[in-house]
Design a protein around this motif. Structure first.
Motif, PDB file in Angstrom:
ATOM      1  N   GLU A   1       0.616   9.077  -4.555  1.00 22.02           N
ATOM      2  CA  GLU A   1      -0.506   9.279  -5.469  1.00 22.02           C
ATOM      3  C   GLU A   1      -0.324   8.443  -6.733  1.00 22.02           C
ATOM      4  OE1 GLU A   1      -1.290  13.942  -4.213  1.00 22.02           O
ATOM      5  OE2 GLU A   1      -1.183  13.367  -6.319  1.00 22.02           O
ATOM      6  N   SER A   2      -1.403   8.121  -7.333  1.00 23.50           N
ATOM      7  CA  SER A   2      -1.349   7.390  -8.591  1.00 23.50           C
ATOM      8  C   SER A   2      -0.687   8.249  -9.666  1.00 23.50           C
ATOM      9  CB  SER A   2      -2.765   7.009  -9.032  1.00 23.50           C
ATOM     10  OG  SER A   2      -3.358   6.148  -8.082  1.00 23.50           O
ATOM     11  N   ALA A   3       0.013   7.571 -10.563  1.00 29.19           N
ATOM     12  CA  ALA A   3       0.637   8.224 -11.726  1.00 29.19           C
ATOM     13  C   ALA A   3       1.506   9.410 -11.327  1.00 29.19           C
ATOM     14  CB  ALA A   3      -0.441   8.658 -12.719  1.00 29.19           C
ATOM     15  N   SER A   4       2.305   9.248 -10.282  1.00 26.13           N
ATOM     16  CA  SER A   4       3.122  10.353  -9.781  1.00 26.13           C
ATOM     17  C   SER A   4       4.615  10.162  -9.997  1.00 26.13           C
ATOM     18  CB  SER A   4       2.851  10.570  -8.290  1.00 26.13           C
ATOM     19  OG  SER A   4       3.160   9.420  -7.538  1.00 26.13           O
TER      20      SER A   4
ATOM     21  N   ARG B   1       4.991   0.826 -17.603  1.00 30.20           N
ATOM     22  CA  ARG B   1       3.532   0.995 -17.562  1.00 30.20           C
ATOM     23  C   ARG B   1       3.093   1.410 -18.964  1.00 30.20           C
ATOM     24  NH1 ARG B   1      -0.552   4.532 -13.653  1.00 30.20           N
ATOM     25  NH2 ARG B   1      -2.267   4.482 -15.157  1.00 30.20           N
TER      26      ARG B   1
ATOM     27  N   SER C   1       1.163  -4.443  -8.518  1.00 30.62           N
ATOM     28  CA  SER C   1       0.034  -3.581  -8.900  1.00 30.62           C
ATOM     29  C   SER C   1       0.199  -2.183  -8.325  1.00 30.62           C
ATOM     30  CB  SER C   1      -1.291  -4.192  -8.433  1.00 30.62           C
ATOM     31  OG  SER C   1      -1.556  -5.404  -9.101  1.00 30.62           O
ATOM     32  N   GLU C   2       0.736  -2.099  -7.124  1.00 30.11           N
ATOM     33  CA  GLU C   2       0.982  -0.793  -6.519  1.00 30.11           C
ATOM     34  C   GLU C   2       2.054  -0.023  -7.285  1.00 30.11           C
ATOM     35  OE1 GLU C   2      -0.164   1.074  -3.252  1.00 30.11           O
ATOM     36  OE2 GLU C   2      -1.569   0.308  -4.760  1.00 30.11           O
TER      37      GLU C   2
ATOM     38  N   ARG D   1      -0.110  -7.904  -5.561  1.00 30.22           N
ATOM     39  CA  ARG D   1      -0.553  -6.621  -5.027  1.00 30.22           C
ATOM     40  C   ARG D   1       0.601  -5.614  -5.032  1.00 30.22           C
ATOM     41  NH1 ARG D   1      -3.370  -5.680   0.876  1.00 30.22           N
ATOM     42  NH2 ARG D   1      -3.401  -3.406   0.784  1.00 30.22           N
TER      43      ARG D   1
ATOM     44  N   ARG E   1       0.506   1.285 -10.359  1.00 32.40           N
ATOM     45  CA  ARG E   1      -0.418   2.387 -10.045  1.00 32.40           C
ATOM     46  C   ARG E   1       0.330   3.717  -9.914  1.00 32.40           C
ATOM     47  NH1 ARG E   1      -1.725   5.189  -5.665  1.00 32.40           N
ATOM     48  NH2 ARG E   1      -0.569   3.878  -4.192  1.00 32.40           N
ATOM     49  N   VAL E   2       1.467   3.711  -9.229  1.00 33.92           N
ATOM     50  CA  VAL E   2       2.143   4.987  -8.953  1.00 33.92           C
ATOM     51  C   VAL E   2       2.969   5.483 -10.141  1.00 33.92           C
ATOM     52  CG1 VAL E   2       2.178   4.480  -6.492  1.00 33.92           C
ATOM     53  CG2 VAL E   2       4.230   4.046  -7.857  1.00 33.92           C
TER      54      VAL E   2
ATOM     55  N   GLU F   1       0.870  -1.185   0.000  1.00 31.62           N
ATOM     56  CA  GLU F   1       0.000   0.000   0.000  1.00 31.62           C
ATOM     57  C   GLU F   1       0.904   1.232   0.000  1.00 31.62           C
ATOM     58  OE1 GLU F   1      -3.003  -0.224   2.973  1.00 31.62           O
ATOM     59  OE2 GLU F   1      -3.814   1.742   2.514  1.00 31.62           O
TER      60      GLU F   1
ATOM     61  N   ARG G   1       3.642   6.880 -13.830  1.00 29.02           N
ATOM     62  CA  ARG G   1       2.922   7.611 -14.877  1.00 29.02           C
ATOM     63  C   ARG G   1       2.830   6.697 -16.098  1.00 29.02           C
ATOM     64  NH1 ARG G   1       6.445  12.097 -13.086  1.00 29.02           N
ATOM     65  NH2 ARG G   1       5.121  13.451 -11.828  1.00 29.02           N
TER      66      ARG G   1
END
Lengths: 204, 47
Positions: free
Chosen positions: A144-147, B44, A168-169, A165, A172-173, A140, A175
């Protein structure tokens, strides 16, 4: 490496064991551990540049316990935002901070208080004002996402109880188009149940 | 590395291998199961 722990595995105990071991690595890196640490290991086994390590505070290098050299995969450009997941005492983090320069940012995430304190002290001793440290968990990320333009990690995600997981994190972060420069252990074949249940092998 | 692609990363590639367990108490287990250190990159997707 196993993707997840066995269903009834004590993941709380795993997390505590990991925190305990790496707190000791932070406090007393010269102690007895079943893995290599420090500058000589990084240079000889993993190809780190001796000159670059010599320019870092000793406190950032002595507790290094990675398993690869993610910063060798690609050169970090000036101005980039890079996140180090499981930054430990900060060796890769400070190298990344130097690479991205004063217009960039190097954000270190770790769950171990002792390691974060060493990384903070190391950044100050190295005069690196572009370093940010946050306590957090790979499952976790406190981001922030895409930062982030880049995420690096070295010998950390193999310790996660849920690698899907954790990955995936990271995704998520990042960009869109962001790069994951990742060093970890890999296995040639699925591990037997006895190995997957051995908390000592999970934790280091 | 399949997991990285499964999660959504593109261009996943092992770039280098290392032997971090050489001369440690874990060396025998590492040899038995083919455990090595690896440098991996992924990206990504842009969209």
């Amino acid at each position: 490496m196993a993707v997840t722990c066995p269903v009834d595995f004590d993941t709380v105990r795993l997390r505590d064991e990991i925190r305990s071991i790496y707190s000791r690595v932070a406090a007393a890196p010269e102690g007895e551990f079943h893995f290599h640490r420090g500058a000589a290991y990084a240079e000889t086994f993993l190809g780190y540049d001796p000159g670059a390590l010599a320019r870092l505070p000793a406190s950032a290098v002595e507790s290094f316990a990675g398993v690869g050299n993610p910063l060798r995969i690609e050169t970090l450009p000036a101005g980039a935002t890079v996140v180090d997941v499981g930054c430990g005492a900060g060796m890769d983090l400070l190298l990344a901070a130097r690479a991205v320069g004063p217009r960039g940012r190097a954000i270190g995430i770790d769950m171990t208080d002792g390691m974060l304190r060493k990384a903070e002290a190391g950044a100050a001793a190295a005069g690196l004002a572009n370093v940010v440290l946050r306590q957090g968990d790979a499952l976790e990320l406190p981001l922030e996402s895409a930062s982030a333009d880049f995420v690096v990690s070295n010998g950390v995600l193999n310790l996660a109880s849920d690698k899907r997981r954790a990955f995936s994190e990271v995704l998520r972060v990042l960009r869109p188009g962001g790069r994951f420069l990742y060093a970890d252990i890999a296995v040639a074949s699925e591990l037997p149940e006895s190995i997957r249940r051995d908390i000592d092998l999970w934790s280091g | 590395m399949w997991l990285l692609g499964d999660v959504g990363f593109e261009d996943v590639e092992i770039r280098e291998r290392f032997d971090p367990f050489l001369r440690t108490s874990k060396e025998r287990v590492a040899r038995k199961y083919g455990v090595v250190g690896v440098n991996v990159r992924g990206r990504r997707p842009r969209t």
